[in-house]
Design a protein around this motif. Structure first.
Motif, PDB file in Angstrom:
ATOM      1  N   GLU A 186       5.852  -5.371  -0.984  1.00 43.72           N
ATOM      2  CA  GLU A 186       4.612  -4.183   0.162  1.00 43.72           C
ATOM      3  C   GLU A 186       4.177  -5.054   1.209  1.00 43.72           C
ATOM      4  N   LYS A 187       3.784  -6.174   0.930  1.00 44.48           N
ATOM      5  CA  LYS A 187       3.779  -7.441   2.477  1.00 44.48           C
ATOM      6  C   LYS A 187       4.582  -6.604   3.537  1.00 44.48           C
ATOM      7  N   GLN A 188       5.818  -7.771   2.679  1.00 46.92           N
ATOM      8  CA  GLN A 188       6.985  -7.723   3.367  1.00 46.92           C
ATOM      9  C   GLN A 188       7.131  -5.680   4.512  1.00 46.92           C
ATOM     10  N   ASN A 189       6.682  -5.001   3.141  1.00 41.95           N
ATOM     11  CA  ASN A 189       7.463  -3.509   4.091  1.00 41.95           C
ATOM     12  C   ASN A 189       5.934  -2.891   4.867  1.00 41.95           C
ATOM     13  N   VAL A 190       4.606  -3.517   5.326  1.00 47.11           N
ATOM     14  CA  VAL A 190       3.422  -3.873   5.923  1.00 47.11           C
ATOM     15  C   VAL A 190       4.154  -4.200   7.016  1.00 47.11           C
ATOM     16  N   GLU A 191       4.403  -5.040   7.223  1.00 41.94           N
ATOM     17  CA  GLU A 191       4.821  -6.618   7.793  1.00 41.94           C
ATOM     18  C   GLU A 191       5.852  -5.971   9.430  1.00 41.94           C
ATOM     19  N   ALA A 192       7.081  -5.209   8.606  1.00 43.01           N
ATOM     20  CA  ALA A 192       8.060  -4.210   8.968  1.00 43.01           C
ATOM     21  C   ALA A 192       8.093  -3.176   9.971  1.00 43.01           C
ATOM     22  N   LEU A 193       6.536  -2.551   9.238  1.00 49.35           N
ATOM     23  CA  LEU A 193       5.924  -1.487  10.211  1.00 49.35           C
ATOM     24  C   LEU A 193       4.758  -1.777  10.817  1.00 49.35           C
ATOM     25  N   LEU A 194       4.595  -2.564  11.026  1.00 49.52           N
ATOM     26  CA  LEU A 194       3.863  -3.783  12.598  1.00 49.52           C
ATOM     27  C   LEU A 194       4.584  -3.733  13.351  1.00 49.52           C
ATOM     28  N   THR A 195       5.722  -4.228  12.966  1.00 49.14           N
ATOM     29  CA  THR A 195       6.653  -4.727  13.877  1.00 49.14           C
ATOM     30  C   THR A 195       7.394  -3.147  15.064  1.00 49.14           C
ATOM     31  N   LYS A 196       7.061  -2.546  14.501  1.00 47.61           N
ATOM     32  CA  LYS A 196       7.045  -0.656  15.281  1.00 47.61           C
ATOM     33  C   LYS A 196       6.259   0.177  15.615  1.00 47.61           C
ATOM     34  N   GLY A 197       5.094  -0.970  15.470  1.00 45.57           N
ATOM     35  CA  GLY A 197       4.024  -0.462  16.518  1.00 45.57           C
ATOM     36  C   GLY A 197       3.517   0.573  16.028  1.00 45.57           C
ATOM     37  N   ILE A 198       2.941   0.808  14.452  1.00 44.91           N
ATOM     38  CA  ILE A 198       2.362   1.642  13.609  1.00 44.91           C
ATOM     39  C   ILE A 198       0.638   1.920  14.119  1.00 44.91           C
ATOM     40  N   LYS A 199       0.050   3.070  14.469  1.00 39.87           N
ATOM     41  CA  LYS A 199      -1.051   3.333  14.843  1.00 39.87           C
ATOM     42  C   LYS A 199      -2.055   3.077  13.606  1.00 39.87           C
ATOM     43  N   VAL A 200      -1.352   2.906  12.403  1.00 37.55           N
ATOM     44  CA  VAL A 200      -2.074   3.473  11.020  1.00 37.55           C
ATOM     45  C   VAL A 200      -1.119   3.367  10.371  1.00 37.55           C
ATOM     46  N   LEU A 201      -1.992   2.767   8.800  1.00 38.90           N
ATOM     47  CA  LEU A 201      -1.046   2.516   8.079  1.00 38.90           C
ATOM     48  C   LEU A 201      -1.607   2.837   6.670  1.00 38.90           C
ATOM     49  N   ILE A 202      -0.400   4.093   6.358  1.00 37.89           N
ATOM     50  CA  ILE A 202      -1.130   4.739   5.156  1.00 37.89           C
ATOM     51  C   ILE A 202      -0.627   4.062   3.683  1.00 37.89           C
ATOM     52  N   ILE A 203      -1.557   2.652   2.482  1.00 43.17           N
ATOM     53  CA  ILE A 203      -0.707   2.218   1.649  1.00 43.17           C
ATOM     54  C   ILE A 203      -1.152   2.566   0.325  1.00 43.17           C
ATOM     55  N   CYS A 204      -0.877   2.814  -0.886  1.00 45.95           N
ATOM     56  CA  CYS A 204      -0.846   2.290  -2.222  1.00 45.95           C
ATOM     57  C   CYS A 204      -0.936   1.373  -2.910  1.00 45.95           C
ATOM     58  N   PRO A 205      -1.515   0.248  -3.285  1.00 45.55           N
ATOM     59  CA  PRO A 205      -1.348  -0.431  -3.068  1.00 45.55           C
ATOM     60  C   PRO A 205      -0.645  -1.095  -5.274  1.00 45.55           C
ATOM     61  N   GLN A 206       0.253  -1.315  -4.994  1.00 48.46           N
ATOM     62  CA  GLN A 206       0.588  -2.086  -6.052  1.00 48.46           C
ATOM     63  C   GLN A 206      -0.358  -2.867  -7.192  1.00 48.46           C
ATOM     64  N   ASP A 207      -0.435  -3.632  -6.400  1.00 53.40           N
ATOM     65  CA  ASP A 207      -1.976  -4.428  -7.023  1.00 53.40           C
ATOM     66  C   ASP A 207      -3.009  -4.702  -5.855  1.00 53.40           C
ATOM     67  N   GLY A 208      -4.776  -3.859  -6.234  1.00 50.68           N
ATOM     68  CA  GLY A 208      -5.368  -3.844  -4.716  1.00 50.68           C
ATOM     69  C   GLY A 208      -5.503  -5.401  -4.299  1.00 50.68           C
ATOM     70  N   ALA A 209      -6.047  -5.782  -5.506  1.00 50.24           N
ATOM     71  CA  ALA A 209      -6.822  -7.569  -4.571  1.00 50.24           C
ATOM     72  C   ALA A 209      -4.810  -8.013  -3.850  1.00 50.24           C
ATOM     73  N   ALA A 210      -4.251  -7.563  -4.381  1.00 47.14           N
ATOM     74  CA  ALA A 210      -2.496  -8.623  -3.062  1.00 47.14           C
ATOM     75  C   ALA A 210      -2.698  -7.663  -2.316  1.00 47.14           C
ATOM     76  N   ALA A 211      -3.083  -6.589  -2.290  1.00 50.62           N
ATOM     77  CA  ALA A 211      -3.156  -5.711  -1.130  1.00 50.62           C
ATOM     78  C   ALA A 211      -3.149  -6.528  -0.125  1.00 50.62           C
ATOM     79  N   ALA A 212      -4.453  -7.164   0.161  1.00 48.45           N
ATOM     80  CA  ALA A 212      -5.918  -6.900   0.611  1.00 48.45           C
ATOM     81  C   ALA A 212      -5.409  -8.118   2.372  1.00 48.45           C
ATOM     82  N   ALA A 213      -3.880  -8.978   1.676  1.00 46.43           N
ATOM     83  CA  ALA A 213      -3.778  -9.969   2.806  1.00 46.43           C
ATOM     84  C   ALA A 213      -2.757  -8.656   3.373  1.00 46.43           C
ATOM     85  N   ALA A 214      -2.287  -7.360   3.285  1.00 52.59           N
ATOM     86  CA  ALA A 214      -1.558  -6.988   3.898  1.00 52.59           C
ATOM     87  C   ALA A 214      -2.312  -5.863   4.801  1.00 52.59           C
ATOM     88  N   ALA A 215      -3.483  -5.767   4.193  1.00 53.02           N
ATOM     89  CA  ALA A 215      -4.991  -4.635   4.995  1.00 53.02           C
ATOM     90  C   ALA A 215      -5.179  -5.157   6.272  1.00 53.02           C
TER      91      ALA A 215
END
Length: 354
Positions: A74-103
């Motif tokens: 999940e975090k790798q996916n977010v990092e990959a999207l950030l390299t593409k210049g996204i303006k908005v991230l919509i994320i349904c977390p696998q684990d709510g607490a673990a997704a904090a780092a990606a956010a």
């Protein structure tokens, strides 16, 4: 010499134009909205992917990635999207607490973060939460069990409780909603809990602490997993006495687990009848309802939820600050929330789900 200079200047001018055109094209090719969903293995999330793609195709460039039940992926996916210049991230977390780092990684890149369907917890790096009214889902499930008791005058009706994953904040909210209406009927003896001594120990309390909820959910969790639910139901029935069966009421958290649990209860000859809840209006469960093998489901029209998220993302891309209809405490902040309504589906109205 002049001719050579002319050619060089012309070449430079061409290079400048080409470079400028390439830059403009690259800028246009950027992904504006990045979406990360939990898994491709459940029909629910494929439906969401289709809704997002269709809704955004004329409004913004979008890419949808799946984490396959892995918070690291999940975090790798977010990092990959950030390299593409996204303006908005919509994320349904696998684990709510673990997704904090990606956010937080997205916030560092000045990307707006929308927590979708499940709440990202323990971080201030969440801008909005788009969800169904999860508490009302639980209330609908609990009330259905009360309304559909075979003998409302009888005391000690067997009640079996099951919950979603302990890593999913929504599982707590669903259970809280159900408990809010079931507890008075447990306290007055109408229902008797048969598979959770943790729940029985606090049956006099209408409002439970997070720790008390954690204890109960830890005991009756299905992990949103068909096999886990099937095994847990089978184990519960193995240790239950014949008197703990008969006409039973079953709080199942969603459709996948409901089908698994229903199959086990249907096989037990000491179970005369059962009423079982569900959630998500999955196609397989709609057929179970038609066949009388599942009693209800709570339809969370995912196309409505996806549209709410897309409308929100579009406003954020355009620099607007949308108004929220509610807020949810994620352990760090109260996250502004946009909520969608839900519908109870039974055999009488099952065909309204398309």
């Amino acid at each position: 010499m002049k001719k050579i200079t002319k050619v060089v200047l012309a070449a430079c001018a061409f290079a400048a134009v080409s470079s400028s055109a390439f830059a403009a094209k690259a800028k246009k090719a950027k992904t504006e909205v990045g979406i990360v969903l939990p898994t491709k293995d459940e029909p629910r999330w494929i439906q969401d992917e289709t809704s997002f793609t269709n809704l955004l195709k004329n409004n913004a460039s979008v890419e949808v990635l799946f984490s396959q039940g892995d918070s690291n992926k999940e975090k790798q996916n977010v990092e990959a999207l950030l390299t593409k210049g996204i303006k908005v991230l919509i994320i349904c977390p696998q684990d709510g607490a673990a997704a904090a780092a990606a956010a937080e990684a997205a916030r560092k890149d000045k990307v707006k973060v929308i927590s979708y369907d499940r709440l990202i917890t323990d971080t201030a790096a969440v801008d909005y939460y788009v969800t169904f009214d999860s508490f009302s889902v639980g209330v609908a499930q609990g009330q259905f069990l009360i309304d559909n008791l075979k003998d409302k005058s009888k005391k000690g009706n067997p009640l079996y409780l099951y919950a979603g994953a302990a890593s999913d904040n929504n599982a707590f909210i669903f259970f809280e909603g159900a408990w809010s209406v079931l507890q008075p009927k447990i306290a007055d003896g109408t229902f008797e809990i048969k598979n959770s001594d943790k729940a029985k120990a606090v049956s006099s309390k209408k409002t439970l602490t997070r720790a008390e909820l954690s204890d109960i959910i830890g005991q009756v969790t299905t992990d949103w997993n068909f096999d886990v639910a099937k095994r847990k139901a089978a184990d519960n029935l193995t240790v239950a006495k014949a008197a703990d069966k008969g006409d039973v009421s079953i709080l199942a958290p969603n459709d996948g687990t409901a089908r698994a649990i229903a199959d086990e209860f249907a096989k037990d000859p000491a179970v005369k009848s059962y009423v079982i809840t569900g959630q998500d209006a999955e196609k397989a469960s709609l057929q179970y309802i038609r066949d009388g093998k599942q009693t209800m489901t709570v339809w969370k029209n995912t196309s409505v939820l996806a549209k709410a998220a897309v409308d929100l993302a579009t406003q954020l891309i355009n620099g607007k600050k949308p108004a929220a209809s509610a807020s949810y405490d994620n352990g760090k902040i109260k996250v502004p929330a946009i909520q969608a309504d839900v519908t109870v589906i039974t055999k009488s109205n099952v065909d309204i789900v398309k």
